[in-house]
Design a protein around this motif. Structure first.
Motif, PDB file in Angstrom:
ATOM      1  N   GLY A  21       1.007  -1.154  -0.411  1.00 39.78           N
ATOM      2  CA  GLY A  21       0.230   0.772   0.170  1.00 39.78           C
ATOM      3  C   GLY A  21       1.152   1.318  -0.311  1.00 39.78           C
ATOM      4  O   GLY A  21       0.444   2.030   0.138  1.00 39.78           O
ATOM      5  N   ARG A  22       1.856   1.140   0.289  1.00 35.97           N
ATOM      6  CA  ARG A  22       2.897   2.392   0.361  1.00 35.97           C
ATOM      7  C   ARG A  22       4.333   2.364  -1.386  1.00 35.97           C
ATOM      8  O   ARG A  22       3.837   3.098  -1.583  1.00 35.97           O
ATOM      9  N   VAL A  23       4.149   1.591  -1.455  1.00 33.57           N
ATOM     10  CA  VAL A  23       5.307   1.411  -2.924  1.00 33.57           C
ATOM     11  C   VAL A  23       4.451   0.497  -3.890  1.00 33.57           C
ATOM     12  O   VAL A  23       3.793  -1.046  -3.407  1.00 33.57           O
ATOM     13  N   ARG A  24       4.058   1.078  -5.187  1.00 36.72           N
ATOM     14  CA  ARG A  24       3.834   0.317  -6.078  1.00 36.72           C
ATOM     15  C   ARG A  24       4.644  -1.233  -6.914  1.00 36.72           C
ATOM     16  O   ARG A  24       5.546  -0.641  -6.395  1.00 36.72           O
ATOM     17  N   GLY A  25       3.431  -2.550  -7.403  1.00 37.45           N
ATOM     18  CA  GLY A  25       4.105  -2.771  -8.148  1.00 37.45           C
ATOM     19  C   GLY A  25       5.439  -3.772  -6.851  1.00 37.45           C
ATOM     20  O   GLY A  25       6.267  -4.551  -6.950  1.00 37.45           O
ATOM     21  N   LEU A  44       9.788   5.556 -12.602  1.00 37.92           N
ATOM     22  CA  LEU A  44       9.542   6.767 -11.711  1.00 37.92           C
ATOM     23  C   LEU A  44       8.767   6.265 -10.853  1.00 37.92           C
ATOM     24  O   LEU A  44       9.302   7.234 -10.043  1.00 37.92           O
ATOM     25  N   ASP A  45       7.933   5.608 -10.836  1.00 35.84           N
ATOM     26  CA  ASP A  45       6.893   5.623  -9.826  1.00 35.84           C
ATOM     27  C   ASP A  45       7.381   5.152  -8.718  1.00 35.84           C
ATOM     28  O   ASP A  45       7.192   5.481  -6.986  1.00 35.84           O
ATOM     29  N   LEU A  46       7.574   3.777  -9.290  1.00 35.96           N
ATOM     30  CA  LEU A  46       8.426   3.609  -8.087  1.00 35.96           C
ATOM     31  C   LEU A  46      10.115   4.056  -7.189  1.00 35.96           C
ATOM     32  O   LEU A  46       9.740   4.261  -5.739  1.00 35.96           O
ATOM     33  N   VAL A  47      10.121   4.923  -7.896  1.00 37.81           N
ATOM     34  CA  VAL A  47      11.972   5.772  -7.704  1.00 37.81           C
ATOM     35  C   VAL A  47      11.063   6.543  -6.330  1.00 37.81           C
ATOM     36  O   VAL A  47      11.689   7.252  -5.773  1.00 37.81           O
ATOM     37  N   LEU A  93      16.273   2.010  -0.339  1.00 38.19           N
ATOM     38  CA  LEU A  93      16.527   1.236  -1.342  1.00 38.19           C
ATOM     39  C   LEU A  93      16.147   0.244  -2.305  1.00 38.19           C
ATOM     40  O   LEU A  93      16.509  -0.737  -0.977  1.00 38.19           O
ATOM     41  N   HIS A  94      16.086  -0.084  -2.533  1.00 35.55           N
ATOM     42  CA  HIS A  94      16.025  -1.982  -3.102  1.00 35.55           C
ATOM     43  C   HIS A  94      17.339  -2.358  -3.482  1.00 35.55           C
ATOM     44  O   HIS A  94      17.044  -3.579  -2.910  1.00 35.55           O
ATOM     45  N   TRP A 134      13.356  -8.192  -3.124  1.00 30.81           N
ATOM     46  CA  TRP A 134      13.918  -7.388  -2.331  1.00 30.81           C
ATOM     47  C   TRP A 134      14.622  -7.677  -1.217  1.00 30.81           C
ATOM     48  O   TRP A 134      15.328  -6.995  -0.055  1.00 30.81           O
ATOM     49  N   GLU A 135      15.708  -8.584  -1.324  1.00 26.25           N
ATOM     50  CA  GLU A 135      16.505  -8.999  -0.262  1.00 26.25           C
ATOM     51  C   GLU A 135      17.507  -7.804   0.243  1.00 26.25           C
ATOM     52  O   GLU A 135      18.200  -8.006   0.974  1.00 26.25           O
ATOM     53  N   LEU A 136      18.239  -7.262  -1.150  1.00 24.40           N
ATOM     54  CA  LEU A 136      19.758  -5.997  -0.616  1.00 24.40           C
ATOM     55  C   LEU A 136      19.153  -4.855  -0.300  1.00 24.40           C
ATOM     56  O   LEU A 136      19.784  -4.178  -0.201  1.00 24.40           O
ATOM     57  N   ALA A 137      17.555  -4.960   0.044  1.00 23.47           N
ATOM     58  CA  ALA A 137      16.878  -4.059  -0.340  1.00 23.47           C
ATOM     59  C   ALA A 137      17.394  -3.043   1.283  1.00 23.47           C
ATOM     60  O   ALA A 137      18.363  -3.510   2.396  1.00 23.47           O
ATOM     61  N   THR A 138      17.915  -1.478   1.093  1.00 23.83           N
ATOM     62  CA  THR A 138      18.828  -1.128   2.248  1.00 23.83           C
ATOM     63  C   THR A 138      17.998   0.863   2.129  1.00 23.83           C
ATOM     64  O   THR A 138      17.909   0.874   1.633  1.00 23.83           O
ATOM     65  N   PHE A 139      18.094   0.848   3.775  1.00 25.62           N
ATOM     66  CA  PHE A 139      18.546   2.534   3.956  1.00 25.62           C
ATOM     67  C   PHE A 139      19.835   3.173   3.410  1.00 25.62           C
ATOM     68  O   PHE A 139      21.002   2.797   3.647  1.00 25.62           O
ATOM     69  N   GLY A 140      19.972   4.263   2.259  1.00 24.71           N
ATOM     70  CA  GLY A 140      20.966   4.170   2.157  1.00 24.71           C
ATOM     71  C   GLY A 140      21.584   5.800   1.420  1.00 24.71           C
ATOM     72  O   GLY A 140      19.860   6.096   0.727  1.00 24.71           O
ATOM     73  N   ASP A 141      22.499   6.252   0.440  1.00 22.75           N
ATOM     74  CA  ASP A 141      22.548   7.318  -0.204  1.00 22.75           C
ATOM     75  C   ASP A 141      21.092   6.699  -1.555  1.00 22.75           C
ATOM     76  O   ASP A 141      21.538   5.807  -2.478  1.00 22.75           O
ATOM     77  N   PRO A 142      20.452   7.940  -1.467  1.00 23.03           N
ATOM     78  CA  PRO A 142      19.635   7.688  -2.847  1.00 23.03           C
ATOM     79  C   PRO A 142      20.530   7.304  -4.282  1.00 23.03           C
ATOM     80  O   PRO A 142      19.672   6.887  -5.101  1.00 23.03           O
ATOM     81  N   LEU A 143      21.279   8.510  -4.327  1.00 18.83           N
ATOM     82  CA  LEU A 143      22.299   7.966  -5.622  1.00 18.83           C
ATOM     83  C   LEU A 143      22.572   6.554  -5.998  1.00 18.83           C
ATOM     84  O   LEU A 143      22.860   6.082  -7.099  1.00 18.83           O
ATOM     85  N   TYR A 144      22.867   5.656  -5.215  1.00 17.47           N
ATOM     86  CA  TYR A 144      23.302   4.347  -4.773  1.00 17.47           C
ATOM     87  C   TYR A 144      21.768   2.930  -5.771  1.00 17.47           C
ATOM     88  O   TYR A 144      22.528   2.471  -6.203  1.00 17.47           O
ATOM     89  N   ASP A 145      20.793   3.650  -5.678  1.00  9.95           N
ATOM     90  CA  ASP A 145      20.138   3.075  -5.851  1.00  9.95           C
ATOM     91  C   ASP A 145      20.128   3.675  -7.858  1.00  9.95           C
ATOM     92  O   ASP A 145      19.935   2.031  -8.131  1.00  9.95           O
ATOM     93  N   LEU A 146      20.370   4.538  -8.058  1.00 10.68           N
ATOM     94  CA  LEU A 146      20.833   4.710  -8.975  1.00 10.68           C
ATOM     95  C   LEU A 146      21.749   4.542 -10.035  1.00 10.68           C
ATOM     96  O   LEU A 146      21.670   3.752 -11.213  1.00 10.68           O
ATOM     97  N   ALA A 147      22.747   4.170  -9.614  1.00 11.15           N
ATOM     98  CA  ALA A 147      24.342   4.136  -9.282  1.00 11.15           C
ATOM     99  C   ALA A 147      24.057   2.490  -9.977  1.00 11.15           C
ATOM    100  O   ALA A 147      24.719   1.713 -11.263  1.00 11.15           O
ATOM    101  N   THR A 148      23.814   1.898  -8.567  1.00  5.37           N
ATOM    102  CA  THR A 148      23.638   0.007  -9.346  1.00  5.37           C
ATOM    103  C   THR A 148      22.738  -0.554 -10.903  1.00  5.37           C
ATOM    104  O   THR A 148      22.747  -1.232 -11.394  1.00  5.37           O
ATOM    105  N   HIS A 149      21.464   1.043 -10.775  1.00  4.95           N
ATOM    106  CA  HIS A 149      21.007   0.114 -11.844  1.00  4.95           C
ATOM    107  C   HIS A 149      20.952   0.561 -13.296  1.00  4.95           C
ATOM    108  O   HIS A 149      20.909   0.038 -14.123  1.00  4.95           O
ATOM    109  N   LEU A 150      22.223   2.040 -12.930  1.00  2.00           N
ATOM    110  CA  LEU A 150      22.426   1.766 -14.479  1.00  2.00           C
ATOM    111  C   LEU A 150      23.714   1.453 -14.488  1.00  2.00           C
ATOM    112  O   LEU A 150      24.037   0.736 -15.746  1.00  2.00           O
ATOM    113  N   HIS A 151      24.527   0.385 -13.450  1.00  2.00           N
ATOM    114  CA  HIS A 151      25.014  -0.387 -13.612  1.00  2.00           C
ATOM    115  C   HIS A 151      24.636  -1.561 -15.085  1.00  2.00           C
ATOM    116  O   HIS A 151      25.671  -2.330 -15.342  1.00  2.00           O
TER     117      HIS A 151
END
Length: 357
Positions: A82-86, A126-129, A212-213, A234-251
């Motif tokens: 109910g808080r995060v889509r998908g 981006l809705d997920l982000v 972060l996912h 979602w086993e690697l989900a964590t709280f942290g720097d928002p750019l880390y999720d973006l960097a991981t995704h792009l990589h």
């Protein structure tokens, strides 16, 4: 059939539990996954109609390449409902926690690595982000396995990435040096590489943390028959720097260059809209965090490539993949040179001859 449906068959406690819940219904699996053994089936009691569920339990005999934050993936998914889509639904059956199996196709099976994905899919991503950016540290029940004294201070982005680098050094490189140390050295990689990596990460700006996912790539993003995007694993989900999720995704996504730039621009704009400051200094810091991801992958993929070779993968398949990883990680690790394919093959062959499980 999705790529995750093609893993070789295994047997064990997870399979027995899945068979008990499925009864006479077909059992699919184990589904592809490094950290978990997973089976999909329709529960025998019919409580969920014809919907398939999946039983997903951790494997005990794998090398841990990533730091874990949450004790149980299902507890996190329940908190996110109910808080995060998908996000897959979590249910109970026969005293066991199950996740709903998302019918559809992974992005990887629809759009291979190196190719663009449709804008309509990026819009949903981006809705997920935005949903994740709205969940700051402390907004979820106490689900974390990391002790308070081992967590980075809120907003300490440098400390967050530094802690990830320390995990790679201590738990991936040093802990496995007795088995893979000779291989790393033959490939031109030594422990001093971590010092050079840390120097590259100095001065990263502070940004407010959020959920972060941690592993958003083409095989963890599924399009269902209605075109809806789902995020699994979602086993690697964590709280942290928002750019880390973006960097991981792009990589991991390996977008074409033009789409990678556009996704980065839209992603950071979405972050800033939800949490001002969440994308602070992103043009300077994102390349450095991407460099960290390439370096992190080098240590992971050297070990995985060696184990694949031991498991029967042909040298002609392993060498090109490992050479690409070495080239990508050379700059952030400050490697003096990258071994040729011939030298890489020699190093792998020498390791395989001396390896005793």
């Amino acid at each position: 059939m999705r790529p995750e449906d093609k893993a070789p068959d295994l047997s064990g406690g997870t399979r027995r539990r899945a068979r008990e819940i499925a009864g006479n219904q077909p059992l699919h699996g184990p589904l592809t996954g490094y950290y978990h053994e997973t089976y999909a089936f329709v529960p025998r009691d019919g409580a969920f109609g014809t919907a398939r569920m999946k039983l997903r339990e951790p494997r005990a005999d794998v090398i841990r390449f990533e730091r874990r934050t949450f004790l149980r993936e299902e507890a996190l998914l329940t908190a996110l409902a109910g808080r995060v889509r998908g996000v897959p639904e979590v249910v109970r059956a026969d005293g066991v926690t199950l996740q709903r199996y998302i019918e559809g196709h992974t992005l990887g099976s629809r759009f291979r690595a190196g190719t663009a994905i449709p804008d309509t899919v990026v819009d949903q991503l981006l809705d997920l982000v935005r949903d994740l950016a709205s969940i700051p540290v402390g907004a979820l029940p106490r689900l974390a396995r990391v002790a308070a004294g081992e967590r980075e201070a809120e907003g300490d982005s440098h400390g967050f990435v530094e802690r990830l680098a320390l995990f790679a050094e201590e738990h991936v490189y040093t802990r496995n040096e007795h088995t893979f140390g000779t291989l790393f050295r033959d490939l031109g990689v030594d422990a001093h590489a971590f010092k050079r990596l840390r120097q590259r990460l100095d001065g990263i700006a502070e940004r407010p943390f959020h959920l972060l996912h941690g592993d958003l790539h083409r095989e963890n993003l599924i399009l269902d028959p209605a075109g809806r995007l789902w995020a699994i694993d979602w086993e690697l989900a964590t709280f942290g720097d928002p750019l880390y999720d973006l960097a991981t995704h792009l990589h991991l996504m390996r977008y074409p260059d033009r789409q990678a730039r556009r996704v980065a621009e839209r992603w950071t704009a979405a972050l800033e809209h939800i949490r001002p400051g969440a994308a602070r200094h992103w043009p300077e810091d994102l390349p450095r965090i991407l460099g960290f991801k390439r370096a992190q992958s080098l240590f992971t993929d050297v070990i995985r490539s060696a184990l694949d070779l031991h498991g029967g993968a042909p040298l002609r398949a392993v060498v090109p993949r490992l050479c690409a990883v070495l080239h990508a990680g050379a700059e952030p690790l400050g490697l003096a040179s990258v071994p040729s394919p011939g030298r890489t093959a020699t190093a792998l062959t020498r390791w395989r001859r001396g390896y005793t499980p």
